[in-house]
Enzyme design. Sequence first.
Site, mmCIF file in Angstrom:
data_model
loop_
_atom_site.group_PDB
_atom_site.id
_atom_site.type_symbol
_atom_site.label_atom_id
_atom_site.label_comp_id
_atom_site.label_asym_id
_atom_site.label_seq_id
_atom_site.Cartn_x
_atom_site.Cartn_y
_atom_site.Cartn_z
ATOM 1 N N THR A 1 0.857 -1.187 0.000
ATOM 2 C CA THR A 1 0.000 0.000 0.000
ATOM 3 C C THR A 1 0.897 1.244 0.000
ATOM 4 O O THR A 1 2.056 1.189 0.399
ATOM 5 C CB THR A 1 -0.904 0.071 1.249
ATOM 6 O OG1 THR A 1 -0.080 0.180 2.412
ATOM 7 C CG2 THR A 1 -1.776 -1.157 1.373
ATOM 8 N N CYS A 2 0.315 2.354 -0.445
ATOM 9 C CA CYS A 2 1.095 3.597 -0.463
ATOM 10 C C CYS A 2 0.926 4.307 0.868
ATOM 11 O O CYS A 2 0.607 5.484 0.916
ATOM 12 C CB CYS A 2 0.603 4.538 -1.543
ATOM 13 S SG CYS A 2 0.423 3.745 -3.095
ATOM 14 N N ASP A 3 1.075 3.587 1.956
ATOM 15 C CA ASP A 3 0.806 4.180 3.249
ATOM 16 C C ASP A 3 1.946 3.799 4.175
ATOM 17 O O ASP A 3 2.283 2.632 4.292
ATOM 18 C CB ASP A 3 -0.526 3.629 3.782
ATOM 19 C CG ASP A 3 -1.004 4.376 5.014
ATOM 20 O OD1 ASP A 3 -0.181 4.635 5.920
ATOM 21 O OD2 ASP A 3 -2.194 4.690 5.074
ATOM 22 N N ASN B 1 -6.322 1.536 -0.528
ATOM 23 C CA ASN B 1 -5.779 1.451 -1.896
ATOM 24 C C ASN B 1 -6.545 0.470 -2.793
ATOM 25 O O ASN B 1 -6.031 0.036 -3.827
ATOM 26 C CB ASN B 1 -4.307 1.007 -1.906
ATOM 27 C CG ASN B 1 -3.351 2.164 -1.740
ATOM 28 O OD1 ASN B 1 -2.277 1.989 -1.176
ATOM 29 N ND2 ASN B 1 -3.687 3.339 -2.223
#
EC number: 4.1.1.19
Length: 616
Positions: free
Chosen positions: A481-483, A527
């Site tokens: 994920t982009c987290d 996402n």
Amino acid sequence: MVDYGINLWSNNDFIIEDGVVKVGTHTKPALIDIVKDIREQGYRGPLLLRFPHLIKNQIDKIFSSFTSSIQEYNYQGAFKAVFPLKVNQMPNFVLPLVELSQELCYGLEAGSKAELILAMAYTNKNSPITVNGFKDKEMISLGFIAANMGHDITLTIEGLNELESIIEVAQEFNAPYPKIGLRIRLHSSGIGIWAKSGGINSKFGLNSTELLEAIALLEKNNLLHLFTMIHFHIGSQISDISPLKKALREAGNIYAELRKKGAKHLTCVNIGGGLAVEYTQHSQNHHRNYTLNEFSGDVVFSLREIAKNKKEPEPDIYIESGRFIAASHAVLIAPVLELFSQEYDEKALKLKDKNPPLIEELLDLYQSINEKNAIEYLHDSLDHMESLLTLFDLGYIDLQDRSNTEVLVHLVIKKVIKLLRHKNHNEIIRIQEQIQERYLLNCSFFQSLPDYWGLEQNFPVMPLDRLNKRPTRSASLWDITCDSDGEIAFNPSKPLFLHDVDVTKEEYFLGFFLVGAYQEVLGMRHNLFTHPTEFSVVLDSELNKGYEITDILEAQTILDVLDDIDYDTKEIERRLKLRIEEQESLNDEDKKDILGRLYVMLSENVYLKTIAPLDN
Ligand SMILES: *Cc1c(COP(=O)(O)O)cnc(C)c1O
């Protein structure tokens, strides 16, 4: 050898043998073989493996433990159990659970209308249904319908208003009626993150005054004979047995007192869930301080003592354990896509004819490092890197110098690890925080381990193979994920070590264990990553491989995911097509080709296929 604490958490459900993790049955299939088997069929991305035999194992353990405690204390009440659906409602879990428990008095617990419908459809004949949670008139009517269908159903009342609704609904239906349970509000509460379910300020249950009112109300409406059960639940994952013992004394006395107040059909004490799972991989921090036998012994003994003292019959015991039943049956497998420092090899080093002096020194450290000076040189290199990065910020060195710095420091780290490989771990432990490796995993922690993200709940994690080789890298785990919260950071008090593998040449899979309780339905689509591809592994010693793969359910496709959050996917397809058709730089052939490629991708699953060549 590093065994990832498997003896602490696995109960021999999984074992290590010949350097791989195996299922701990007599056929002992290796998880890595099962994973390769399924990947040969074309499935990629994270995989969720279910083992139905482990569901049965846990149910049998609870029943046999209570049965033997009941025998030991010559207890007169019966033992019954229900599975609380909120812990795992997935069909490939619930259907085997129901099928495998036909011989037992094992039913389902529902906390919402949808769960109640599941319970009404699937609960085995002669097994109980209990209903907890807040209820409106409609949900109570569902309970009456269930009773009319022949189910042994108990509606547990959370507040007096629900009782009033029951009295109203009863006028609309003929017998048989559902039985009534009262949830009692205890002084005692559990401890730990989930303790809020119990205690005097808890969200649920009737206090003593309300209990007496409830009895009076039932009596007035000639329904007191329906009141058969009191219920409490002091919270999930009870790590310490003493609050439970206190709760049992409280509940036992309430049981006896209510009978003395005329509730003569009250015959059951439902002790809720809370039986804990040992998730730890490190012997210094256990998550549970009691055994199952101690638990069942305490329950039976406490209730017997109170019944004896108050001269009331020993009540039937109901339990609603969920976590304990479901946790062990599921394993999440995540392919490792990348080791962060892998790109830093000597080939990446592009030294100039004349380098800044600190870089020359770094190079010298790298070339002259040996076992004796390894740690000292490592620290020197890290210091040099700090200085060089500052020089870059001030404009004194260029991007090539900065790149050479990064490469050299990683080369030093790798050499240190190699030099100290034969030393005991303590030596490396002193430096591990500085030299940790980041492993990028093809999965989403938000989707598959939400309690790690939300509650810092740990799950045992280990590689599926190479277990006869010592892992040398202190590891932090990153999901795709982009987290930045999608990380399981390296924790020196609970260190995780993994192998130094070149994932461009060989596969490396991590297994997360004990993920079968709560994670699946709590998982969120951050996402828009969805539930991983899942399948069941049914063990069968008649078969060559010793197992059979069934119930494959592939992760949702991109279009399905968008449809689920209520996009009009036809409109999406139309818009994409229109954009391509309007694009003047493309000829007709190109347009057709691009559209074709796009359509293929729309019907594939959302996880990555392409970063590691081997995960392709
Ligand atoms: C959540 C819940 C359970 C299950 O608890 P576990 O800790 O998973 O065993 C049982 N009963 C009630 C009322 C619950 O809310």
